[in-house]
Design an enzyme around this catalytic site. Sequence first.
Site, PDB file in Angstrom:
ATOM      1  N   PHE A 375     -43.398 -29.462 -16.352  1.00 58.39           N
ATOM      2  CA  PHE A 375     -44.271 -30.151 -15.241  1.00 58.39           C
ATOM      3  C   PHE A 375     -43.660 -30.450 -13.857  1.00 58.39           C
ATOM      4  O   PHE A 375     -44.111 -31.334 -13.329  1.00 58.39           O
ATOM      5  CB  PHE A 375     -44.769 -31.586 -15.992  1.00 58.39           C
ATOM      6  CG  PHE A 375     -45.110 -31.481 -17.516  1.00 58.39           C
ATOM      7  CD1 PHE A 375     -45.911 -30.580 -17.889  1.00 58.39           C
ATOM      8  CD2 PHE A 375     -44.401 -32.461 -18.472  1.00 58.39           C
ATOM      9  CE1 PHE A 375     -45.974 -30.604 -19.222  1.00 58.39           C
ATOM     10  CE2 PHE A 375     -44.635 -32.283 -19.510  1.00 58.39           C
ATOM     11  CZ  PHE A 375     -45.453 -31.292 -20.164  1.00 58.39           C
ATOM     12  N   CYS A 376     -42.619 -29.384 -13.646  1.00 55.05           N
ATOM     13  CA  CYS A 376     -42.186 -29.625 -12.172  1.00 55.05           C
ATOM     14  C   CYS A 376     -41.600 -31.044 -12.088  1.00 55.05           C
ATOM     15  O   CYS A 376     -41.609 -31.339 -10.954  1.00 55.05           O
ATOM     16  CB  CYS A 376     -43.029 -28.998 -11.072  1.00 55.05           C
ATOM     17  SG  CYS A 376     -43.686 -27.741 -11.146  1.00 55.05           S
ATOM     18  N   ALA A 377     -40.888 -31.476 -12.900  1.00 54.82           N
ATOM     19  CA  ALA A 377     -40.325 -33.072 -13.085  1.00 54.82           C
ATOM     20  C   ALA A 377     -39.066 -32.367 -14.080  1.00 54.82           C
ATOM     21  O   ALA A 377     -38.883 -33.372 -14.746  1.00 54.82           O
ATOM     22  CB  ALA A 377     -41.039 -34.080 -13.302  1.00 54.82           C
TER      23      ALA A 377
END
Length: 458
Positions: A375-377
């Site tokens: 999740f781009c985290a």
Amino acid sequence: MSAFTAAANQSLCAPLPVLGKDVTVPLVTGGEVTYAALDYAASAPALQRVWDDVAAYAPYYGSVHRGAGYLSQLSTDLFENSRATVAEFLGCRAEDQVIFTRSTTDSLNLLAAVIPADCQVFVYETEHHASLLPWRDARVTYLNAPRTPAQAVQTLERALADRDPYGPALVCVTGASNVTGELWPVKELAAAAHAHGARIVLDAAQLAPHNPVDIAELDVDWVAFSGHKLYAPFGSGVLAGRADWLQDAEPYLAGGGASRKVARRTDGGVDVEWHSTAARHEAGSPNVIGVYSIASACKALTEAGLENLVAREQRLVTAVRAGLADVPEVKVLSLFGDDAPRVGVISFVVEGWNSSHFAAALSAEYGIGVRDGLFCAHPLVRTLLGSGPQEVGECGAPEAGPGESSLNAIRVSFGAGTPDEHIERFVRAVKELVSKGAQWKYRTEDGRCVPDRGAAQL
């Protein structure tokens, strides 16, 4: 009557009409089903109201700030009125500026470009990459993931008190996690930042679509968010807040619109006088349709009643969490614990399943669209899953095939346009997949887990 249906019937607020609500998709097992869009955290479907407003304006489309004709003047008024609408939606102070950008990522990169040269930036490792990565030219202190809201405030206070030398500082924090959906103590963090002479920017990409955001009430210096998460998917975003750093810095982009006056010098060079208004950082022909779509969404959410929308979404959150809690193999990811307030964003893993395989089965066999990956985290998900920094995992699907272990999770997210049936179908599908397994074979293709069309049904 199910517990979910009983809870849903208590709500006075129906889901808002969105584009795609009647779209049907094929199932690998045969037949079609209405698509259940449960990936709002990535891009929410456009509100029908937004689409209608844009369609009504489209014949009158004209150049903004660049023409004497009627359509140009109308478009300019619409553009600037949209700025006022967004300012009202965010509770901006009289002296604040609203700058239109392409996205939250663009907004935070703009802010990173205008901070003072000696500014120190403090950012939690829990941030989305949009707010974790833009500060490349600054001195950055990365803060460890807190496990309670109080610890988040304490961690920030200690870091700010220990900074050396004491100079300009900026804190960047999310309002609601794009992984866990948990709400962060923004007002308390703002107070801590200001008590230590620092400023604070709020990444509201996941907060604004779900909860009211009031700059003055939260006492933050800037807010950034994206239209495509606020039911207005036209490549526009917003950076709103204090004007001084924005006015003192060179324009984010150099070009027409940002410049007020340009003249040749006698030595052959060029002198430029830049605007001091929001136009200073809006060079080029603006995305007037994208801007208008954001303003339309702000109006639609306000007129629908934010309190009613929040109440209904919380019932959906309760229903999803209760359904997942019934499945022992499911682990819901959380920083602050089960009692933490959260928006309609929930991530989880399933024992014995690769998350990409599970997400693919939800799509192919049930017509449910969720997200899988990190999740781009990445730092946050690694922390929540207890992984080492070298363990395999990436923003999209991992290299591991169906059933093979890899570092990734599943995220279900929903909002103002989500029908009750989509939530019921999702909970039922999770339970059936865990208890009965997938009905089809899957394989990895171009980094994605997909149904093996050459295989027979299991």
